[in-house]
Design a protein around this motif. Structure first.
Motif, PDB file in Angstrom:
ATOM      1  N   PHE A  93       0.839  -1.192   0.000  1.00 23.85           N
ATOM      2  CA  PHE A  93       0.000   0.000   0.000  1.00 23.85           C
ATOM      3  C   PHE A  93       0.873   1.241   0.000  1.00 23.85           C
ATOM      4  CE2 PHE A  93       0.541  -1.515   4.333  1.00 23.85           C
ATOM      5  CZ  PHE A  93       0.911  -0.379   5.054  1.00 23.85           C
ATOM      6  N   ALA A  94       0.302   2.319  -0.499  1.00 22.46           N
ATOM      7  CA  ALA A  94       0.978   3.611  -0.514  1.00 22.46           C
ATOM      8  C   ALA A  94       0.200   4.562   0.372  1.00 22.46           C
ATOM      9  CB  ALA A  94       1.049   4.159  -1.934  1.00 22.46           C
ATOM     10  N   THR A  95       0.903   5.369   1.152  1.00 17.81           N
ATOM     11  CA  THR A  95       0.248   6.345   2.012  1.00 17.81           C
ATOM     12  C   THR A  95       0.285   7.725   1.356  1.00 17.81           C
ATOM     13  OG1 THR A  95       2.348   6.492   3.216  1.00 17.81           O
ATOM     14  CG2 THR A  95       0.622   5.135   4.189  1.00 17.81           C
ATOM     15  N   PRO A  96      -0.642   8.593   1.732  1.00 22.26           N
ATOM     16  CA  PRO A  96      -0.724   9.910   1.085  1.00 22.26           C
ATOM     17  C   PRO A  96       0.538  10.762   1.247  1.00 22.26           C
ATOM     18  CG  PRO A  96      -2.763   9.422   2.234  1.00 22.26           C
ATOM     19  CD  PRO A  96      -1.793   8.359   2.634  1.00 22.26           C
ATOM     20  N   GLY A 125       2.070   4.544  -8.698  1.00 24.28           N
ATOM     21  CA  GLY A 125       0.996   5.158  -9.483  1.00 24.28           C
ATOM     22  C   GLY A 125      -0.071   5.789  -8.604  1.00 24.28           C
ATOM     23  N   HIS A 126      -0.418   5.119  -7.496  1.00 25.88           N
ATOM     24  CA  HIS A 126      -1.387   5.714  -6.560  1.00 25.88           C
ATOM     25  C   HIS A 126      -0.855   7.039  -6.013  1.00 25.88           C
ATOM     26  CE1 HIS A 126      -4.523   2.765  -6.465  1.00 25.88           C
ATOM     27  NE2 HIS A 126      -3.747   1.786  -6.015  1.00 25.88           N
ATOM     28  N   ILE A 127       0.468   7.096  -5.772  1.00 25.89           N
ATOM     29  CA  ILE A 127       1.073   8.325  -5.235  1.00 25.89           C
ATOM     30  C   ILE A 127       1.082   9.424  -6.294  1.00 25.89           C
ATOM     31  CG2 ILE A 127       3.230   9.365  -4.410  1.00 25.89           C
ATOM     32  CD1 ILE A 127       3.870   6.628  -3.100  1.00 25.89           C
ATOM     33  N   THR A 128       1.591   9.105  -7.486  1.00 22.64           N
ATOM     34  CA  THR A 128       1.744  10.152  -8.500  1.00 22.64           C
ATOM     35  C   THR A 128       0.397  10.623  -9.034  1.00 22.64           C
ATOM     36  OG1 THR A 128       2.057   8.514 -10.270  1.00 22.64           O
ATOM     37  CG2 THR A 128       4.034   9.342  -9.160  1.00 22.64           C
ATOM     38  N   ALA A 129      -0.618   9.762  -8.989  1.00 17.67           N
ATOM     39  CA  ALA A 129      -1.966  10.186  -9.390  1.00 17.67           C
ATOM     40  C   ALA A 129      -2.716  10.829  -8.217  1.00 17.67           C
ATOM     41  CB  ALA A 129      -2.752   8.997  -9.930  1.00 17.67           C
ATOM     42  N   ARG A 130      -2.076  10.833  -7.046  1.00 13.97           N
ATOM     43  CA  ARG A 130      -2.606  11.461  -5.829  1.00 13.97           C
ATOM     44  C   ARG A 130      -3.981  10.902  -5.422  1.00 13.97           C
ATOM     45  NH1 ARG A 130      -0.219  17.622  -6.942  1.00 13.97           N
ATOM     46  NH2 ARG A 130       1.959  16.977  -6.645  1.00 13.97           N
ATOM     47  N   HIS A 131      -4.115   9.589  -5.589  1.00 12.55           N
ATOM     48  CA  HIS A 131      -5.363   8.932  -5.204  1.00 12.55           C
ATOM     49  C   HIS A 131      -5.585   8.982  -3.694  1.00 12.55           C
ATOM     50  CE1 HIS A 131      -4.959   6.334  -9.084  1.00 12.55           C
ATOM     51  NE2 HIS A 131      -5.524   7.493  -9.326  1.00 12.55           N
ATOM     52  N   GLY A 132      -4.499   8.796  -2.920  1.00 15.69           N
ATOM     53  CA  GLY A 132      -4.637   8.789  -1.461  1.00 15.69           C
ATOM     54  C   GLY A 132      -5.127  10.109  -0.926  1.00 15.69           C
ATOM     55  N   GLN A 133      -4.648  11.193  -1.491  1.00 12.37           N
ATOM     56  CA  GLN A 133      -5.086  12.518  -1.036  1.00 12.37           C
ATOM     57  C   GLN A 133      -6.556  12.723  -1.348  1.00 12.37           C
ATOM     58  OE1 GLN A 133      -2.337  15.448  -2.618  1.00 12.37           O
ATOM     59  NE2 GLN A 133      -0.578  14.238  -1.970  1.00 12.37           N
ATOM     60  N   ILE A 169      -2.931   6.652   8.823  1.00 13.61           N
ATOM     61  CA  ILE A 169      -1.867   5.815   8.291  1.00 13.61           C
ATOM     62  C   ILE A 169      -2.089   5.519   6.818  1.00 13.61           C
ATOM     63  CG2 ILE A 169      -1.317   4.791  10.497  1.00 13.61           C
ATOM     64  CD1 ILE A 169      -2.885   2.354   9.772  1.00 13.61           C
ATOM     65  N   GLY A 170      -3.285   5.776   6.301  1.00 17.31           N
ATOM     66  CA  GLY A 170      -3.489   5.767   4.863  1.00 17.31           C
ATOM     67  C   GLY A 170      -3.758   4.428   4.223  1.00 17.31           C
ATOM     68  N   LEU A 171      -4.279   3.440   4.978  1.00 21.65           N
ATOM     69  CA  LEU A 171      -4.659   2.178   4.349  1.00 21.65           C
ATOM     70  C   LEU A 171      -6.011   2.381   3.683  1.00 21.65           C
ATOM     71  CD1 LEU A 171      -3.626  -0.287   7.168  1.00 21.65           C
ATOM     72  CD2 LEU A 171      -2.363   0.348   5.142  1.00 21.65           C
ATOM     73  N   LEU A 172      -5.998   2.875   2.469  1.00 18.75           N
ATOM     74  CA  LEU A 172      -7.214   3.350   1.830  1.00 18.75           C
ATOM     75  C   LEU A 172      -7.724   2.386   0.765  1.00 18.75           C
ATOM     76  CD1 LEU A 172      -5.997   7.026   1.348  1.00 18.75           C
ATOM     77  CD2 LEU A 172      -7.432   6.155   3.186  1.00 18.75           C
ATOM     78  N   LYS A 173      -9.046   2.320   0.640  1.00 15.63           N
ATOM     79  CA  LYS A 173      -9.636   1.588  -0.466  1.00 15.63           C
ATOM     80  C   LYS A 173      -9.748   2.510  -1.667  1.00 15.63           C
ATOM     81  CE  LYS A 173     -12.413  -2.156   1.419  1.00 15.63           C
ATOM     82  NZ  LYS A 173     -13.741  -2.763   1.439  1.00 15.63           N
ATOM     83  N   TYR A 174      -9.529   1.932  -2.846  1.00 14.10           N
ATOM     84  CA  TYR A 174      -9.614   2.721  -4.061  1.00 14.10           C
ATOM     85  C   TYR A 174     -10.746   2.207  -4.937  1.00 14.10           C
ATOM     86  CZ  TYR A 174      -4.930   4.187  -2.652  1.00 14.10           C
ATOM     87  OH  TYR A 174      -3.861   4.679  -1.953  1.00 14.10           O
ATOM     88  N   GLY A 175     -11.324   3.100  -5.696  1.00 14.14           N
ATOM     89  CA  GLY A 175     -12.364   2.729  -6.635  1.00 14.14           C
ATOM     90  C   GLY A 175     -11.778   2.156  -7.914  1.00 14.14           C
ATOM     91  N   ARG A 176     -12.658   1.652  -8.770  1.00  9.15           N
ATOM     92  CA  ARG A 176     -12.211   0.991  -9.994  1.00  9.15           C
ATOM     93  C   ARG A 176     -11.443   1.935 -10.910  1.00  9.15           C
ATOM     94  NH1 ARG A 176     -16.099  -3.229 -12.952  1.00  9.15           N
ATOM     95  NH2 ARG A 176     -15.764  -4.146 -10.893  1.00  9.15           N
ATOM     96  N   ASP A 183      -3.032   0.649 -12.480  1.00 12.50           N
ATOM     97  CA  ASP A 183      -2.568  -0.500 -13.271  1.00 12.50           C
ATOM     98  C   ASP A 183      -1.792  -0.019 -14.494  1.00 12.50           C
ATOM     99  OD1 ASP A 183      -3.618  -2.395 -11.587  1.00 12.50           O
ATOM    100  OD2 ASP A 183      -5.412  -2.775 -12.773  1.00 12.50           O
ATOM    101  N   GLY A 184      -2.347   0.983 -15.166  1.00 13.16           N
ATOM    102  CA  GLY A 184      -1.670   1.523 -16.341  1.00 13.16           C
ATOM    103  C   GLY A 184      -0.334   2.139 -16.002  1.00 13.16           C
ATOM    104  N   LEU A 185      -0.280   2.852 -14.872  1.00 11.55           N
ATOM    105  CA  LEU A 185       0.975   3.472 -14.452  1.00 11.55           C
ATOM    106  C   LEU A 185       1.978   2.415 -14.006  1.00 11.55           C
ATOM    107  CD1 LEU A 185      -0.457   6.570 -12.540  1.00 11.55           C
ATOM    108  CD2 LEU A 185       0.747   6.572 -14.742  1.00 11.55           C
ATOM    109  N   GLY A 186       1.479   1.327 -13.398  1.00 12.33           N
ATOM    110  CA  GLY A 186       2.363   0.225 -13.007  1.00 12.33           C
ATOM    111  C   GLY A 186       3.038  -0.396 -14.212  1.00 12.33           C
ATOM    112  N   VAL A 187       2.258  -0.591 -15.274  1.00 15.12           N
ATOM    113  CA  VAL A 187       2.818  -1.110 -16.525  1.00 15.12           C
ATOM    114  C   VAL A 187       3.854  -0.130 -17.075  1.00 15.12           C
ATOM    115  CG1 VAL A 187       2.276  -1.596 -18.957  1.00 15.12           C
ATOM    116  CG2 VAL A 187       0.811  -2.516 -17.131  1.00 15.12           C
TER     117      VAL A 187
END
Length: 480
Positions: A93-96, A125-133, A169-176, A183-187
């Motif tokens: 997991f990634a934290t904000p 990718g979650h970090i750079t797309a700022r999903h956690g924030q 602590i940022g253990l967040l659920k993400y939407g689809r 996933d795209g950023l991981g690739v």
């Protein structure tokens, strides 16, 4: 402290209330931390919840790959650090604040560097797309780690403040949509540093098999915090094919290199930090034991051990209470629990000096009214220079029902002397070399793995039990 039955019980609604007690944060001093959250330092709350894996080899590896990938990401300045935590749960997991965490459980289940790189890229990718924030802004509650709140009734769960207070602590659920983007950023990121991103899709299959297998040692939380979808595997495979075409070269998988890296990695629960067996909790390193009430659900973390009555109407928590005097620790506990007119009395429990504290906890109930939120019978127990608080909490006016159980658990606190418990060791990942013509099942049997664990080990290897191993191929087994 960890329980072999279900280590996933990490953050709880009670954590914020109980951790500050007497300035102590860990029942395992090797895993205590006071590192501030800045730069590459991990969040102390995450370490208190999961523990820190002591492996300079793995830490150096994820630092190197993480920083390499961070530099080619879309927002390099947002990517702050990388840490392996001491949990057998299969998760990353990634934290904000820009930190990526891998559990040793997920590190054990990767079967090549490309799988690791794909998940690393996904989390970055979650970090750079700022999903956690975005998720924090929407006050999203953390994933299944917040188990205690669901075990306890609403009345008892309100003993502490709402669980959302611990979600920092940022253990967040993400939407689809967020998952698809990551996933795209991981690739993109994993292929940029030279790894075959198709392996990330293959790892999704390992996660699904682990979740579906009732005999597996640990159930992954990666899929619960990262919602899966039927087309995810195919979509990532398609993106990976495009990335490899654009790369114009053979991208790396590195199976053998990765397996050699994780040789000796602890696997499953670590009994040194505590385990439940036969209705008792044993802690080999701290050398104590006490009973677990029959049928109660128990969970463990480096910072505390918790037990909940099956219907969630009472809870007992063991936490460290510092190294001061017994009287000072008892007074601190009463203040921390916000007890109204607490009654304290000295006693001795199996040779340990102790103080019992009985009282009602006052605070705001769920309707916002001031009043009694819980009743407690708690004990502060002194073991040499170390103090423990055994906190029993139940709903208002129910101490007549649960007080005797609280008392029985406390009276069962005793020195651990059983050599078979004191010497219990964790299993480790061991890397073996295959002989020609063996199936995985035959290779596992030849290494003393019982048939009932073959499917578990097949999942660990990302293979089927009937798969043929080629001569010289490396594979994983587990053992002491």
């Amino acid at each position: 402290m960890h329980t072999p039955t279900s280590r996933s019980f990490r953050a709880s609604a009670l954590l914020a209330l109980l951790l500050p007690l007497a300035g102590a944060t860990s029942l395992d001093s090797r895993r205590a931390t006071s590192a501030p959250v800045q730069g590459a330092n991990p969040d102390p709350q995450v370490i208190a919840q999961f523990g820190l894996l002591e492996s300079t080899t793995l830490q150096r590896y994820i630092d190197e790959k993480g920083m390499q990938m961070g530099r080619v990401s879309d927002r390099p300045a947002d990517v702050k650090g990388f840490t392996v935590v001491d949990s057998p749960i299969i998760n990353a997991f990634a934290t904000p604040d820009g930190h990526v965490y891998f559990t040793r459980g997920i590190m054990a289940h990767f079967n090549n560097e490309a799988q690791f790189a794909g998940v690393l890229g996904h989390e970055i990718g979650h970090i750079t797309a700022r999903h956690g924030q975005k998720q924090q802004t929407r006050s999203t509650i953390a994933n299944g780690a917040l188990l205690l709140g669901s075990l306890l009734s609403k009345r008892v769960a309100s003993i502490a403040q709402p669980a959302a207070q611990v979600v920092g602590i940022g253990l967040l659920k993400y939407g689809r949509d967020d998952e698809t983007e990551s996933d795209g950023l991981g690739v993109k990121y994993s292929s940029k540093i030279g790894y075959d991103p198709a392996s990330m899709a293959d790892f999704f299959l390992t996660l699904q098999r682990t979740e579906q297998s009732s005999g597996a040692a640990t159930v992954p939380t990666f899929l619960s915090s990262h919602p899966n979808s039927a087309d995810r595997y195919e979509r990532v495979k398609g993106l990976a094919a495009q990335a490899e075409k654009q790369a114009g070269r053979q991208l790396l998988v590195n199976h053998d290199q990765y397996l050699r890296l994780i040789e000796g990695l602890p696997y499953g629960e670590d009994p040194r930090q505590g385990f439940v067996e036969g209705n008792a909790f044993y802690h080999p390193d701290l050398k104590f034991q006490f009973p677990v009430p029959s049928g109660w659900k128990s969970q463990n973390s480096p910072s505390q051990f918790q037990m909940a009555e099956p219907n969630g109407k009472a809870v007992i928590i063991l936490i460290p209470a510092g190294t001061g005097t017994l009287d000072a620790a008892a007074q601190s506990l009463a203040q921390q629990l916000k007890l109204q007119s607490p009654q304290a009395s000295r006693t001795t429990i199996n040779g340990f000096p102790a103080i019992s504290i009985q009282g009602d906890q006052v605070g705001q109930d769920q309707s916002g009214q001031q009043g009694i939120t819980a009743s407690t019978l708690s004990y502060v127990i002194q073991d040499g220079k170390t103090l423990y608080a055994l906190v029993g909490l139940c709903g208002p006016q129910t101490l007549n029902t649960y007080g005797s159980t609280f008392q029985q658990v406390a009276n069962g606190f005793a020195r651990l002397t059983d050599a078979s418990k004191l010497n219990r060791q964790s299993e480790k990942v061991r890397i073996k070399t295959a002989k020609a013509g063996q199936t995985l099942a035959q290779a596992l049997s030849a290494n003393g793995i019982p048939a009932k664990r073959h499917e578990e080990l097949a999942i660990l290897n990302g293979m089927k039990t009937t798969d043929k191993l080629s001569a010289g191929m490396l594979y994983k087994v587990v053992g002491k």
